[in-house]
Design a protein around this motif. Structure first.
Motif, short mmCIF file in Angstrom:
data_model
loop_
_atom_site.label_atom_id
_atom_site.label_comp_id
_atom_site.label_asym_id
_atom_site.label_seq_id
_atom_site.Cartn_x
_atom_site.Cartn_y
_atom_site.Cartn_z
N THR A 1 -4.31 -24.83 2.53
CA THR A 1 -2.88 -24.88 2.30
C THR A 1 -2.15 -23.82 3.12
N SER A 2 -0.88 -24.08 3.39
CA SER A 2 -0.03 -23.11 4.07
C SER A 2 0.67 -22.19 3.08
N SER A 3 0.41 -22.40 1.79
CA SER A 3 1.03 -21.58 0.76
C SER A 3 0.39 -20.20 0.69
N ARG A 4 1.09 -19.28 0.03
CA ARG A 4 0.59 -17.92 -0.13
C ARG A 4 -0.52 -17.87 -1.17
N PHE A 5 -1.24 -16.75 -1.13
CA PHE A 5 -2.41 -16.56 -1.98
C PHE A 5 -2.09 -16.75 -3.46
N LEU A 6 -1.08 -16.04 -3.96
CA LEU A 6 -0.76 -16.08 -5.38
C LEU A 6 -0.38 -17.48 -5.83
N ALA A 7 0.48 -18.16 -5.06
CA ALA A 7 0.90 -19.51 -5.41
C ALA A 7 -0.29 -20.47 -5.38
N SER A 8 -1.19 -20.28 -4.42
CA SER A 8 -2.36 -21.16 -4.29
C SER A 8 -3.29 -21.01 -5.49
N VAL A 9 -3.49 -19.79 -5.93
CA VAL A 9 -4.37 -19.55 -7.08
C VAL A 9 -3.76 -20.15 -8.34
N GLN A 10 -2.45 -19.98 -8.52
CA GLN A 10 -1.80 -20.53 -9.71
C GLN A 10 -1.87 -22.06 -9.72
N GLU B 1 -1.64 -15.00 3.51
CA GLU B 1 -1.51 -13.74 2.81
C GLU B 1 -0.15 -13.62 2.13
N ASP B 2 -0.15 -12.88 1.03
CA ASP B 2 1.11 -12.54 0.38
C ASP B 2 1.75 -11.37 1.12
N TYR B 3 3.07 -11.32 1.09
CA TYR B 3 3.78 -10.21 1.71
C TYR B 3 4.48 -9.33 0.68
N GLU B 4 4.43 -9.74 -0.57
CA GLU B 4 5.04 -8.95 -1.63
C GLU B 4 4.08 -8.85 -2.80
N GLU B 5 4.02 -7.67 -3.41
CA GLU B 5 3.19 -7.47 -4.58
C GLU B 5 3.80 -8.25 -5.75
N GLN C 1 5.20 -8.91 -9.41
CA GLN C 1 5.87 -7.99 -10.30
C GLN C 1 4.95 -7.56 -11.43
N ALA C 2 5.14 -6.32 -11.87
CA ALA C 2 4.24 -5.74 -12.88
C ALA C 2 4.24 -6.55 -14.17
N ASP C 3 5.43 -6.98 -14.63
CA ASP C 3 5.48 -7.73 -15.88
C ASP C 3 4.80 -9.08 -15.75
N PHE C 4 4.88 -9.67 -14.54
CA PHE C 4 4.22 -10.96 -14.31
C PHE C 4 2.70 -10.80 -14.34
N ALA C 5 2.19 -9.77 -13.64
CA ALA C 5 0.75 -9.52 -13.63
C ALA C 5 0.25 -9.21 -15.03
N SER C 6 1.04 -8.47 -15.80
CA SER C 6 0.64 -8.11 -17.17
C SER C 6 0.57 -9.34 -18.05
N ASN D 1 -6.15 -8.09 -4.77
CA ASN D 1 -7.19 -7.73 -5.72
C ASN D 1 -8.02 -8.95 -6.10
N LEU D 2 -9.22 -8.67 -6.60
CA LEU D 2 -10.10 -9.72 -7.10
C LEU D 2 -10.35 -9.55 -8.59
N ASN D 3 -9.41 -8.89 -9.28
CA ASN D 3 -9.58 -8.71 -10.72
C ASN D 3 -9.02 -9.94 -11.45
N GLN D 4 -9.15 -9.92 -12.78
CA GLN D 4 -8.78 -11.09 -13.56
C GLN D 4 -7.30 -11.43 -13.48
N ALA D 5 -6.45 -10.41 -13.50
CA ALA D 5 -5.00 -10.67 -13.46
C ALA D 5 -4.60 -11.32 -12.14
N ALA D 6 -5.20 -10.88 -11.03
CA ALA D 6 -4.85 -11.41 -9.72
C ALA D 6 -5.38 -12.81 -9.51
#
Length: 359
Positions: A119-128, A145-149, A151-156, A184-189
């Motif tokens: 996909t041409s989508s970013r990492f976070l969107a692709s995983v979701q 690749e993602d270009y923005e981290e 948000q903390a509340d979203f990751a939480s 990251n390769l942790n559970q939240a990411a």
């Protein structure tokens, strides 16, 4: 971006998708340019496949692996119910955010175990997006690749959810441009993925992965690690069950990649049950850093003396004599002791070899 509109992949995808209901227009597209030919022809073949299934739905019961492009108009004509034995799906989606409902019936099939998503989508969107396929166990994801981290509340909020897609193997290829964020390769990411029982991890094409973010459970369960590009230093001392390690060395980096490979190999514990170490070597004209290679040479020799099979891997295009000469130049001790195994593989052969190790 290319100045020639015929070479813009996004434009090509849009044109072919828009005309996918017209065989005559697809035939015309195949004559526009060489780069359009394969895409148009593939779309026509897919249309024939869909038509055959619509006329004879029972044929879908014999389909075990399906390869598809970004063809929403054609996919709408498929009846996922007929794919009673489909276990592998390989396909390309330009933008996953607009394709969720369209692909949901196919991705939610209870028989689906292996997914190759390009996909041409970013990492976070692709995983979701993968929330649509809860039964997969083997994932090959190629994204940007993602270009923005996040948000903390979203990751939480993600970290509070229970994972439900438990992977056995994860192959990840991330591409992008300047200034990407670290992934990251942790559970939240990785939510909704669960890699606590992962056996195979393959990371290609990115220096933006935080290796040390792997959960401890994954480090203990992983048996095969394959990193074919720049990887940084990977501490393998916690990988208690690692059996196979494959590392790609990038030539002419001024000691960068060679140093990373050396430090990674040096982190292998004497108690580690490792059986095979593979170094994927470049075929180019640039030379490796000899001082670093001399240090790698000693580490490889110590591993070979522990009955670890050491393979030096070249691409099939490399001539045998040239490969042997380079090996004796870069790794003289291993060559003198005849402790290495010189192998030639294409990228496809490497994929097959890794799959066979798990079977």
């Amino acid at each position: 971006m290319s100045s020639n509109p015929l070479r813009i992949q996004e434009l090509l995808d849009l044109c072919i998708t828009f005309l996918s209901d017209s065989p005559a227009d697809l035939l015309s597209c195949s004559l526009v340019a060489r780069s359009w030919c394969a895409r148009s022809r593939s779309d026509r073949l897919t249309r024939k496949f869909c038509n055959a299934l619509s006329k004879s739905p029972h044929l879908g019961h014999y389909v075990k692996e399906l390869r598809m492009g970004n063809w929403p108009a054609l996919i709408q004509n498929l009846d996922p119910v007929t794919f009673t034995h489909l276990h592998t799906l390989r396909f390309y989606i330009g933008n996953v955010s607009v394709a969720s409902e369209l692909y949901r019936p196919l991705l939610s099939l209870s028989t689906l175990r292996t997914l190759h998503l390009d996909t041409s989508s970013r990492f976070l969107a692709s995983v979701q997006f993968l929330v649509l396929c809860p039964t997969i166990r083997h994932l090959n994801l190629s994204c940007r690749e993602d270009y923005e981290e996040p948000q903390a509340d979203f990751a939480s909020s993600l970290s509070e959810k229970l994972p439900f897609i438990r992977l056995t193997s994860l192959e990840l290829e991330i591409s992008g441009g300047e200034d990407p964020v670290q992934h990251n390769l942790n559970q939240a990411a990785l939510y909704p993925l669960d890699i606590s029982e992962l056996e195979v991890l393959s990371i290609w094409g990115s220096s933006t992965i935080r290796w040390n973010s792997l959960p401890p459970a994954a480090q203990e369960s992983i048996r095969i690690v394959d990193s074919n590009f720049w990887l940084g230093v990977l501490d393998l001392s916690h990988f208690k069950n690692l059996a196979v390690l494959r590392l790609g060395m990038i030539q002419g980096s001024g000691g960068g990649a060679e140093s990373d490979v050396r430090c990674t190999l040096a982190s292998i514990s004497p108690a580690n049950p490792i059986q095979i170490v593979v170094l994927g070597l470049s075929n180019g004209l640039l030379r490796y850093n000899k001082e670093e290679c001399a240090l790698i040479d000693r580490i490889l020799l110590s591993l070979a003396e522990r009955d670890v099979r050491v393979e030096l891997e070249f691409h099939l295009a490399m001539d045998t004599r040239g490969a042997e000469e380079k090996v004796r130049d870069w790794f003289p001790t291993m060559a003198a002791e005849n402790k290495f195994h010189l192998v030639y593989r294409s990228y496809e052969m490497t994929d097959v070899w890794l799959r066979e190790l798990l079977s």
